[in-house]
Design an enzyme around this catalytic site. Structure first.
Site, PDB file in Angstrom:
ATOM      1  CB  SER A 193     -20.265 -37.698  21.468  1.00  0.00           C
ATOM      2  OG  SER A 193     -21.052 -36.840  20.659  1.00  0.00           O
TER       3      SER A 193
ATOM      4  N   GLY B 148      19.576 -47.280   3.200  1.00  0.00           N
ATOM      5  CA  GLY B 148      20.689 -46.471   2.733  1.00  0.00           C
ATOM      6  C   GLY B 148      20.654 -46.215   1.241  1.00  0.00           C
TER       7      GLY B 148
ATOM      8  CG  ASP C 130      17.035 -50.546  10.270  1.00  0.00           C
ATOM      9  OD1 ASP C 130      17.445 -50.560  11.444  1.00  0.00           O
ATOM     10  OD2 ASP C 130      17.781 -50.289   9.298  1.00  0.00           O
TER      11      ASP C 130
ATOM     12  CB  CYS D 262      29.866 -47.188  16.176  1.00  0.00           C
ATOM     13  SG  CYS D 262      31.036 -48.321  16.987  1.00  0.00           S
TER      14      CYS D 262
END
Length: 756
Positions: free
Chosen positions: A336, A450, A551, A615
């Site tokens: 255990s 940020g 997020d 991007c």
């Protein structure tokens, strides 16, 4: 029929039309009153009886606690069972080394290590115990666990009208130990359990709820403060000077008394697998149950005691054993300890056979229930050895002993001794609010944005109990130190607020591997945040499991648990903030994608010749509709003196931003209105693409810009979407802090819905 409860006026059944929720809320209040009451006018005489090395590791912290409060308690220690047998290490000596006076030593073991010897040992204990109990006259006897010796103790005390406090009742393992444990539960007057499931089991077994304390395992009080000690000297002492941390195995396997023949065969296969695996291994001798003699013969037949890779020992002091398992590459066997205590360190465990089949376990445990071949066990060793898992606190948070002492002080010796069995309505979440100290199950939520770093204590109901905010540092070193500092402070504050922290959830920008708890690479808003392991430092510092996700995904999780997505099978969340993000729930589960890049909804392209995006592409939704995009357009207008209208002003020391553009549009600035309409249209086209691709039942717009876009988005859907999806509802989120709530939901969902 109604049965009087502990306060003399409580019914065991909810009266008439009183709803169960209200009944248990009232019960919580009564239990708090009982805990605060101390009707004893004299010291409570407590007898602690310990039978073996395993139960002493659980009882010792309680004994130390009792010893530190001599004004409330008198302690008597009775030692029996395998403690007094040389073959099992004469472990009574460690009790003496801990500076406890042993009042009585009882030799109760009949040698033979078979079924008949176990029965005879129980009988011998029953013959000897009455004289001891008559002499000591304890007010209460503390009995631990599920061993046959403990059954003799509980039987003797119950028949001699001595109150019994049973530690670790209500748990489920998988052998004869279950029957013994539950038999002791029926004899015991008070119960200290370690998990919420165990508490529910005790209630289902008709035990009086006023007499059940959910405290956690006492051994965790020592475990959670043990890992920072000097451990290399201990490793070298037991395994040799050439052994390194995380490069050895601890093996502890006991016989299964309901299937002795199979358990011996399994032990033989385990030793063969360990020999083949060729790592230094510490093998502890089995306990005294029926079949242990045959297991020792197997060890000697294979030459384990003389094998260069093995160290075979009868006993290791608990303090040293903690260090050995905490820094092992793996633990294997059916003890255990492997499925309970070792989880506190995140050490990988291989649980063999059925002896612990019903135990609650952390993710560090790999079960090999049909351990019928050497290859299966060897494969499990290859899978587990050297891994590091999040620390688990299923069985305790390090504060069990103070709760137990408080519980002992609340015992009213004037109460009738005869047990009362209750039959409360049992439902799945029956124990949510009935802790003796009224603790609120909660999560630590971290939102790494940020600009700001926020940490919050979030309750099971989604209430933010307390929130902490700091500016997000620019460097990795400062940021990780601040996260640790804020989380440690919040965890300490949680104790004062009666919140029990179940784990830590982190919401961060960028692409995240949630399986490993690593930020793969982040947005330009968060510097020095690529290939960052967030799970390990937090888990090591707080001794808590840690979850990490993007997020946008956290916002979707928040809606699923607390918001407008609750109960829906398929929906999509779009975050409109500094950037544009999102999360997709499909068939009630969050979609991460093959490279953890799913739901990058801000980078859906809606125009081939649109503005540049952060991007590296152009024409993305984020390039039109994000806070950064609106800020860019607002600055252009301001530079051309086309932003401000009557009733507007921008202080010289204030940067022009998206909110100024929105204000100008509201005051009638046609150019600002046109920019917002273009941004909303781009977002609307993105939503149309989502409707055509995912066909969700709901789209939730979240973030500070959502309310400004909602009507334009609905107009675009009416004009551009297929008729089959035009009825899909698009709503604005009503959650105030979706990132924090989503981070918390990772903890709360996982820790409360485990099924084993």
């Amino acid at each position: 029929p109604r049965v009087s409860g502990r306060l003399g006026r409580a019914s065991c059944l909810p009266p008439g039309p009183l709803p169960p929720e209200l009944y248990f809320k009232n019960l919580s209040k009564r239990k708090k009153q009982v805990m605060e009451k101390n009707g004893n006018n004299r010291k409570l005489r407590v007898c602690v009886a310990t039978c073996n090395r395993a139960d002493y590791s659980k009882l010792a912290p309680i004994m130390f606690g009792i010893k530190t409060e001599p004004e409330f308690f008198e302690l008597d220690v009775v030692v029996l069972g395998s403690h007094l047998i040389d073959d099992y290490g004469n472990t009574y000596r460690m009790i003496e080394q801990d500076d406890f006076d042993i009042n009585t030593r009882l030799h109760t073991i009949v040698r033979g290590e078979d079924e008949a010897a176990m029965v005879e040992s129980v009988g011998l204990a029953l013959v000897k115990l009455p004289d001891v109990l008559n002499r000591l006259k304890p007010d209460i006897m503390i009995v631990h666990g599920d061993r046959f010796d403990a059954l003799a103790l509980a039987t003797s005390a119950a028949l001699m009208n001595i109150r019994i406090l049973h530690i670790e009742g209500g748990e489920v393992s998988g052998t004869i130990d279950d029957s013994i444990r539950h038999a002791i539960t029926k004899l015991a007057h008070y119960h200290v359990c370690c998990t919420r499931s165990a508490e529910q089991h005790l209630i289902s077994m008709c035990e009086d709820h006023d007499r059940i304390l959910l405290a956690g395992c006492p051994s965790y009080d020592k475990l959670l403060s043990a890992k920072n000690k000097d451990y290399m000297s201990i490793i070298r002492m037991w395994l040799g000077d050439d052994v390194k941390s995380k490069d050895y195995i601890v093996a502890l396997q006991h016989p299964v008394t309901t299937d002795i023949k199979h358990s011996i065969k399994m032990f033989e296969l385990t030793l063969d697998a360990l020999i083949s695996f060729n790592k230094r291994t510490l093998v502890l001798f089995p306990n005294i149950d029926a079949g242990s003699k045959e297991m020792v013969r197997v060890m000697r037949k294979k030459g384990i005691e003389h094998h260069p890779n093995f160290r075979a020992v009868k006993h290791v002091p608990f303090d040293q054993f903690i260090q050995l398992v905490a820094h092992a590459g793996c633990m294997i066997g059916n003890s255990s300890c492997g499925v309970r205590e070792v989880g506190a360190f995140g050490t990988p465990v291989i649980n063999l056979g059925t002896r612990q089949i019903g135990r609650e376990t952390g993710e560090n445990v790999l079960h090999v229930r049909d351990a019928d071949t050497q290859d299966k066990i060897l494969q499990a060793l290859h899978l587990q050895f050297g891994k590091q898992y999040p620390c688990s606190k299923i069985y305790g948070d390090g504060n069990a002993v103070p709760r137990i002492l408080k519980f002992l002080k609340s015992i009213d010796l004037q109460e009738p001794l005869q047990k009362k069995f209750c039959f409360p309505p049992v439902k799945e979440n029956i124990s949510q609010d009935i802790d003796h100290i009224l603790e609120t199950l909660s999560a630590l939520a971290v939102d790494l944005g940020g600009t700001n770093l926020r940490v919050a204590i979030v309750s099971m109901k989604g209430e933010i109990v307390k929130k902490y905010t700091q500016f997000n540092p620019k460097t990795y070193e400062e940021r990780i130190n601040l996260i640790l500092q804020m989380c440690v402070e919040a965890a300490a504050e949680a104790v004062k607020l009666n919140c029990r922290i179940l784990g830590v959830g982190i919401s961060t920008g960028g692409r995240v591997n949630p399986r490993e708890g690593i930020v793969l690479h982040s947005t330009k808003l968060i510097q020095e945040w690529n290939s960052v392991d967030l799970r390990t430092p937090l888990s090591d510092t707080l001794h808590l499991p840690v979850w990490v996700d993007n997020d946008g995904n956290c916002a979707a999780l928040a809606e699923r648990k607390f918001g407008q997505g609750k109960g829906l099978e398929n929906f999509v969340t779009l975050i409109t903030g500094t950037g544009i993000g999102g999360g997709i729930i499909h068939q009630h589960e969050l979609i991460h994608g093959s490279s953890f890049c799913a739901a990058e909804l801000g980078h859906l392209v809606v125009s081939l010749d649109g503005p540049d995006c952060s991007c590296g592409s152009h024409g993305c939704i984020e390039a039109y509709a994000s806070g950064m995009a609106l800020q860019r357009e607002a600055k252009k207008l301001h530079d051309e003196d086309l932003l401000l209208v009557e009733g507007m002003s921008v202080p010289k020391d204030e940067a022009v931003g998206a909110l100024h553009l929105i204000q100008a549009a509201k005051l009638g600035n046609a150019k600002a209105q046109s920019i917002l309409r273009t941004a909303g249209t781009a977002l609307g086209l993105g939503v149309v693409n989502i409707l055509h691709t995912m066909n969700p039942s709901l789209v939730i717009l979240s973030g500070v810009l959502a309310s400004h876009y909602i009507h334009i988005v609905k107009d675009v859907i009416r004009q551009q979407a297929l008729s089959s999806v035009q009825d899909v509802d698009v709503v604005v989120s009503d959650l105030v802090d979706p990132a924090l709530l989503g981070a918390a939901s990772m903890v709360l969902d996982y820790t409360t819905r485990r099924i084993y």
